[in-house]
Scaffold this active site. Structure first.
Site, PDB file in Angstrom:
ATOM      1  N   ARG A 186      10.885 -37.511 -31.153  1.00 37.84           N
ATOM      2  CA  ARG A 186      11.492 -38.742 -30.883  1.00 37.84           C
ATOM      3  C   ARG A 186      12.516 -38.966 -29.971  1.00 37.84           C
ATOM      4  O   ARG A 186      12.835 -40.051 -29.158  1.00 37.84           O
ATOM      5  CB  ARG A 186      12.289 -39.459 -32.271  1.00 37.84           C
ATOM      6  CG  ARG A 186      10.921 -39.837 -33.365  1.00 37.84           C
ATOM      7  CD  ARG A 186      11.732 -40.145 -34.692  1.00 37.84           C
ATOM      8  NE  ARG A 186      11.826 -38.697 -35.559  1.00 37.84           N
ATOM      9  CZ  ARG A 186      12.283 -38.633 -36.556  1.00 37.84           C
ATOM     10  NH1 ARG A 186      12.509 -39.820 -37.440  1.00 37.84           N
ATOM     11  NH2 ARG A 186      12.344 -37.528 -37.332  1.00 37.84           N
ATOM     12  N   GLU A 242      10.204 -39.193 -49.149  1.00 40.38           N
ATOM     13  CA  GLU A 242      10.085 -39.462 -47.354  1.00 40.38           C
ATOM     14  C   GLU A 242       9.499 -40.960 -47.290  1.00 40.38           C
ATOM     15  O   GLU A 242       8.544 -41.467 -48.092  1.00 40.38           O
ATOM     16  CB  GLU A 242       9.218 -38.594 -46.694  1.00 40.38           C
ATOM     17  CG  GLU A 242       9.855 -37.225 -46.980  1.00 40.38           C
ATOM     18  CD  GLU A 242      11.279 -37.182 -46.363  1.00 40.38           C
ATOM     19  OE1 GLU A 242      11.522 -37.505 -45.309  1.00 40.38           O
ATOM     20  OE2 GLU A 242      12.004 -36.485 -47.307  1.00 40.38           O
ATOM     21  N   ASN A 247      18.655 -39.002 -48.572  1.00 40.22           N
ATOM     22  CA  ASN A 247      18.949 -37.841 -48.390  1.00 40.22           C
ATOM     23  C   ASN A 247      19.635 -37.073 -47.148  1.00 40.22           C
ATOM     24  O   ASN A 247      18.918 -37.554 -46.108  1.00 40.22           O
ATOM     25  CB  ASN A 247      17.529 -37.010 -48.777  1.00 40.22           C
ATOM     26  CG  ASN A 247      17.680 -35.430 -48.483  1.00 40.22           C
ATOM     27  OD1 ASN A 247      18.867 -34.886 -48.756  1.00 40.22           O
ATOM     28  ND2 ASN A 247      16.450 -34.932 -48.031  1.00 40.22           N
ATOM     29  N   LYS A 273      38.287 -25.254  -2.092  1.00 43.18           N
ATOM     30  CA  LYS A 273      37.284 -24.246  -2.648  1.00 43.18           C
ATOM     31  C   LYS A 273      37.687 -22.990  -2.478  1.00 43.18           C
ATOM     32  O   LYS A 273      38.198 -22.556  -1.237  1.00 43.18           O
ATOM     33  CB  LYS A 273      35.822 -24.475  -2.109  1.00 43.18           C
ATOM     34  CG  LYS A 273      34.798 -23.558  -2.762  1.00 43.18           C
ATOM     35  CD  LYS A 273      33.616 -23.264  -1.878  1.00 43.18           C
ATOM     36  CE  LYS A 273      34.193 -21.965  -0.685  1.00 43.18           C
ATOM     37  NZ  LYS A 273      33.216 -21.424   0.083  1.00 43.18           N
ATOM     38  N   ALA A 307      48.094 -33.172   8.591  1.00 39.92           N
ATOM     39  CA  ALA A 307      46.936 -33.997   8.233  1.00 39.92           C
ATOM     40  C   ALA A 307      45.784 -33.569   9.007  1.00 39.92           C
ATOM     41  O   ALA A 307      45.716 -33.372  10.044  1.00 39.92           O
ATOM     42  CB  ALA A 307      47.384 -35.321   8.371  1.00 39.92           C
ATOM     43  N   ASN A 309      35.378 -22.232   7.614  1.00 40.23           N
ATOM     44  CA  ASN A 309      35.048 -20.776   6.803  1.00 40.23           C
ATOM     45  C   ASN A 309      33.715 -20.258   7.185  1.00 40.23           C
ATOM     46  O   ASN A 309      33.369 -19.308   6.580  1.00 40.23           O
ATOM     47  CB  ASN A 309      35.453 -20.966   5.308  1.00 40.23           C
ATOM     48  CG  ASN A 309      34.527 -21.909   4.726  1.00 40.23           C
ATOM     49  OD1 ASN A 309      34.184 -23.083   5.583  1.00 40.23           O
ATOM     50  ND2 ASN A 309      34.326 -21.748   3.347  1.00 40.23           N
ATOM     51  N   ALA A 324      49.846 -29.846  16.939  1.00 40.32           N
ATOM     52  CA  ALA A 324      49.081 -30.651  16.677  1.00 40.32           C
ATOM     53  C   ALA A 324      47.674 -30.613  17.626  1.00 40.32           C
ATOM     54  O   ALA A 324      47.701 -30.212  18.594  1.00 40.32           O
ATOM     55  CB  ALA A 324      49.402 -32.355  17.026  1.00 40.32           C
TER      56      ALA A 324
HETATM   57  C1  UD1 Z   1      14.601 -34.835 -43.359  1.00 35.68           C
HETATM   58  C2  UD1 Z   1      14.440 -34.869 -44.942  1.00 35.68           C
HETATM   59  C3  UD1 Z   1      14.843 -36.469 -45.304  1.00 35.68           C
HETATM   60  C4  UD1 Z   1      16.317 -36.549 -45.010  1.00 35.68           C
HETATM   61  C5  UD1 Z   1      16.512 -36.330 -43.193  1.00 35.68           C
HETATM   62  C6  UD1 Z   1      18.043 -36.135 -43.262  1.00 35.68           C
HETATM   63  C7  UD1 Z   1      12.622 -33.400 -45.650  1.00 35.68           C
HETATM   64  C8  UD1 Z   1      11.140 -33.416 -46.022  1.00 35.68           C
HETATM   65  N1  UD1 Z   1      12.829 -34.721 -45.125  1.00 35.68           N
HETATM   66  O1  UD1 Z   1      13.967 -35.770 -42.574  1.00 35.68           O
HETATM   67  O2  UD1 Z   1      14.691 -36.525 -46.524  1.00 35.68           O
HETATM   68  O3  UD1 Z   1      16.738 -37.945 -45.042  1.00 35.68           O
HETATM   69  O4  UD1 Z   1      15.886 -34.981 -42.987  1.00 35.68           O
HETATM   70  O5  UD1 Z   1      18.210 -36.024 -41.856  1.00 35.68           O
HETATM   71  O6  UD1 Z   1      13.116 -32.394 -45.601  1.00 35.68           O
HETATM   72  N2  UD1 Z   1      12.611 -28.736 -39.074  1.00 35.68           N
HETATM   73  C9  UD1 Z   1      12.387 -27.310 -39.084  1.00 35.68           C
HETATM   74  N3  UD1 Z   1      11.161 -27.173 -39.380  1.00 35.68           N
HETATM   75  C10 UD1 Z   1      10.271 -27.981 -39.506  1.00 35.68           C
HETATM   76  C11 UD1 Z   1      10.701 -29.169 -39.588  1.00 35.68           C
HETATM   77  C12 UD1 Z   1      12.108 -29.663 -39.458  1.00 35.68           C
HETATM   78  O7  UD1 Z   1      13.210 -26.431 -38.751  1.00 35.68           O
HETATM   79  O8  UD1 Z   1       9.109 -27.561 -39.743  1.00 35.68           O
HETATM   80  C13 UD1 Z   1      14.153 -28.906 -38.786  1.00 35.68           C
HETATM   81  C14 UD1 Z   1      14.431 -29.786 -37.672  1.00 35.68           C
HETATM   82  O9  UD1 Z   1      14.436 -29.248 -36.427  1.00 35.68           O
HETATM   83  C15 UD1 Z   1      15.628 -30.666 -38.102  1.00 35.68           C
HETATM   84  C16 UD1 Z   1      15.596 -30.681 -39.553  1.00 35.68           C
HETATM   85  O10 UD1 Z   1      14.736 -29.552 -39.912  1.00 35.68           O
HETATM   86  O11 UD1 Z   1      16.878 -29.927 -37.595  1.00 35.68           O
HETATM   87  C17 UD1 Z   1      15.103 -32.058 -40.045  1.00 35.68           C
HETATM   88  O12 UD1 Z   1      13.814 -32.192 -39.454  1.00 35.68           O
HETATM   89  P1  UD1 Z   1      13.606 -33.659 -39.130  1.00 35.68           P
HETATM   90  O13 UD1 Z   1      12.014 -33.662 -38.753  1.00 35.68           O
HETATM   91  O14 UD1 Z   1      14.582 -34.443 -38.493  1.00 35.68           O
HETATM   92  O15 UD1 Z   1      13.352 -34.387 -40.734  1.00 35.68           O
HETATM   93  P2  UD1 Z   1      13.493 -35.703 -41.230  1.00 35.68           P
HETATM   94  O16 UD1 Z   1      12.437 -36.376 -41.001  1.00 35.68           O
HETATM   95  O17 UD1 Z   1      14.702 -36.459 -40.431  1.00 35.68           O
HETATM   96 CA    CA Z   2      16.255 -35.725 -38.748  1.00 33.78          CA
END
Ligand code: UD1
Ligand code: CA
Length: 476
Positions: free
Chosen positions: A18, A161, A176, A357, A386, A392, A429
């Site tokens: 996104r 979700e 969450n 610099k 001035a 350089n 000057a």
């Molecule tokens: C997630 C939560 C959601 C919560 C939201 C809060 C889950 C399923 N959902 O959704 O309930 O409201 O965060 O911000 O957990 N990431 C990984 N590996 C993956 C997928 C994601 O490391 O396979 C990391 C991403 O880099 C990010 C974090 O997990 O830092 C959250 O991932 P993101 O895809 O933003 O989850 P949300 O859809 O926001």
């Molecule tokens: Ca997120």
């Protein structure tokens, strides 16, 4: 808190689609640090035995940053199985299998989460003996977040979700926050039996909480009072919103610490900046990186300053300053450009339309107007006339110039480096200084001035200039 019993997992393996960016989401910066940097600073401050960022998407770039700035972090790699649950599983594989403490899970895209909030969460978790404790927030617009579903008595049931929710569930505005504490052993067991039955086909971490509830283990969902601490960044609008709020809080903290900030809305201060008492920041000031300003100095209006140390009682107006030092009581600007390696001594001056610099300018020395000072060392108490250019660069190599102490150089000079001008010397000057000047000497190489009488009357007859000249001659 039992520090040796804490692991902090920071999720950073997601694609961040996104953001629509070539750069991984967690490497986008606010207040001078990548989003992931904010999360890792907080994680580190908790004093955990293991800080485990999980990477996958653009992992080389992210790992390079983590190793450089958080060398004690254990980088875990997520495999091809997607989902926040799988990410945590991969993190647990990177720490000792017999680790049986508390596992905190945060996200690399939640930069304002602070130590106090996490400590409160961990304390609640440990005191209650819950299998999981998580943070929630009540939002006006819960779109995009996982919704927190409770029973009629208000006890936590599950997280659904957006994509998996019914219309009725989508109306729930408690979400969450994506910040959890788990008991390590329970977490391992629950993840092992978590499936991917959802719209995205991912292994969700949120299913663990639901599984605990079903097996009659305690899960606490704690609502935060300040929603900003759990604000997640998914797109660039949110990046700007969170950056703005974080900056206002940084300004407020400095105001409470004794810094005058006339207009916080146009003053941007990185988290890495240090300010002394009675510093005044005027509108349009950007203080970046490892910049420090000592007490009583005034910066702005309109200053962009990066990685620069300013002494006490100095003044910097309308200037672009990078990698420099500005001494106590010194003054810079308006309209000055200080490039890396500029070192202005106490009570010195770099004035209007001056670029510097790699230039050490001694205490009390002044370069007041329209000059370029590059690759130079100037002693104390000297004045550069001035419109002086330190030449350089000979087209191939750069050379240094040395100007002694208490030197007075004339207007419109060129110093052709390498050159040395001795202590107490003068230059006239318009001098092009190509040879060293001995202490106490004056250098001049301008040819004698010739005035050709009546040149204008002969060459420009009938012009306004000729007319004015004739009138002046008659009046004599
Ligand atoms: C997630 C939560 C959601 C919560 C939201 C809060 C889950 C399923 N959902 O959704 O309930 O409201 O965060 O911000 O957990 N990431 C990984 N590996 C993956 C997928 C994601 O490391 O396979 C990391 C991403 O880099 C990010 C974090 O997990 O830092 C959250 O991932 P993101 O895809 O933003 O989850 P949300 O859809 O926001
Ligand atoms: Ca997120």
């Amino acid at each position: 808190m039992a520090e040796q019993h804490l692991a902090v997992v920071v999720l950073a393996a997601g694609e961040g689609t996104r953001m629509r960016s070539r750069k991984p989401k967690v490497m986008h910066e606010i207040a001078g640090l990548p989003l992931l940097g904010h999360a890792l600073v907080t994680a580190t401050q908790l004093g955990a035995s293991y800080v485990v960022p999980v990477v996958r998407h653009q992992k080389e770039l992210i790992s390079e940053y983590v190793s450089a700035f958080f060398p004690s972090a254990i980088i875990a790699e997520q495999d091809e199985l997607p989902g926040t649950g799988r990410a945590v599983e991969c993190a647990l594989e990177a720490i000792p299998a017999d680790f049986d403490g508390a596992v905190v899970v945060t996200s690399g895209d939640v930069p304002m989460l602070d130590v106090a909030t996490l400590e409160h969460l961990i304390d609640t978790h440990l005191e209650s003996g819950a299998a999981a404790t998580l943070l929630t927030a009540v939002l006006e617009d819960p779109h995009g977040y996982g919704r927190v579903i409770r029973n009629s008595a208000g006890a936590f049931l599950e997280i659904i979700e957006e994509l998996d929710a019914t219309d009725a569930q989508r109306k729930v505005n408690e979400v969450n926050a994506g910040v959890y504490v788990f008991d390590a052993k329970h977490l391992r067991d629950a993840l092992a039996s978590t499936g991917t039955h959802n719209a995205q086909g991912e292994k969700y971490l949120t299913y663990v909480a639901e599984a605990f509830v079903k097996s009659k283990q305690k899960v606490i969902a704690m609502q935060v009072t300040d929603n900003w601490v759990v604000a997640g960044i998914n797109d660039r609008r949110q990046l700007a919103e969170v950056a703005l709020e974080l900056n206002l809080r940084i300004c407020e903290a400095w105001q409470l610490a004794g810094v005058t900030i006339l207009d916080p809305a146009s003053t941007w201060i990185d988290v890495t900046v240090q300010l002394g008492e009675d510093v005044t920041l005027m509108p349009g000031t950007y203080l970046r990186g490892f910049t420090t300003i000592d007490e009583g100095s005034t910066i702005g209006p309109e200053v962009v300053m990066t990685d620069t140390q300013v002494g006490a009682g100095a003044s910097v107006i309308k200037a672009h300053v990078t990698g420099s030092r500005i001494g106590d009581g010194a003054s810079v600007g308006p309209f000055a450009y200080l490039r890396p390696g500029t070192d202005l001594g106490a009570d010195g001056k770099i004035g209007t339309f001056v670029e510097t610099k790699n230039a050490k300018i001694g205490a009390g020395s002044k370069v007041p107007h329209l000059s370029y000072v590059g690759d130079a060392e100037i002693g104390v108490g000297s004045n550069i006339g001035a419109g002086t250019i330190f030449a350089n660069y000979d087209g191939v190599d750069k050379h240094r110039s040395t100007v002694g102490s208490h030197v007075r150089t004339g207007a419109s000079n060129v110093f052709v480096a390498p050159i040395t001008i001795g202590d107490g010397a003068y230059t006239a000057a318009g001098t092009v200084v190509r040879r060293d000047v001995e202490p106490g000497a004056i250098a001049l190489n301008v040819s004698p001035q010739k005035n050709l009488a009546d040149w204008v009357l002969q060459k420009r007859p009938g012009s306004k200039s000729a007319e004015a000249a004739e009138t002046a001659q008659k009046a004599k």
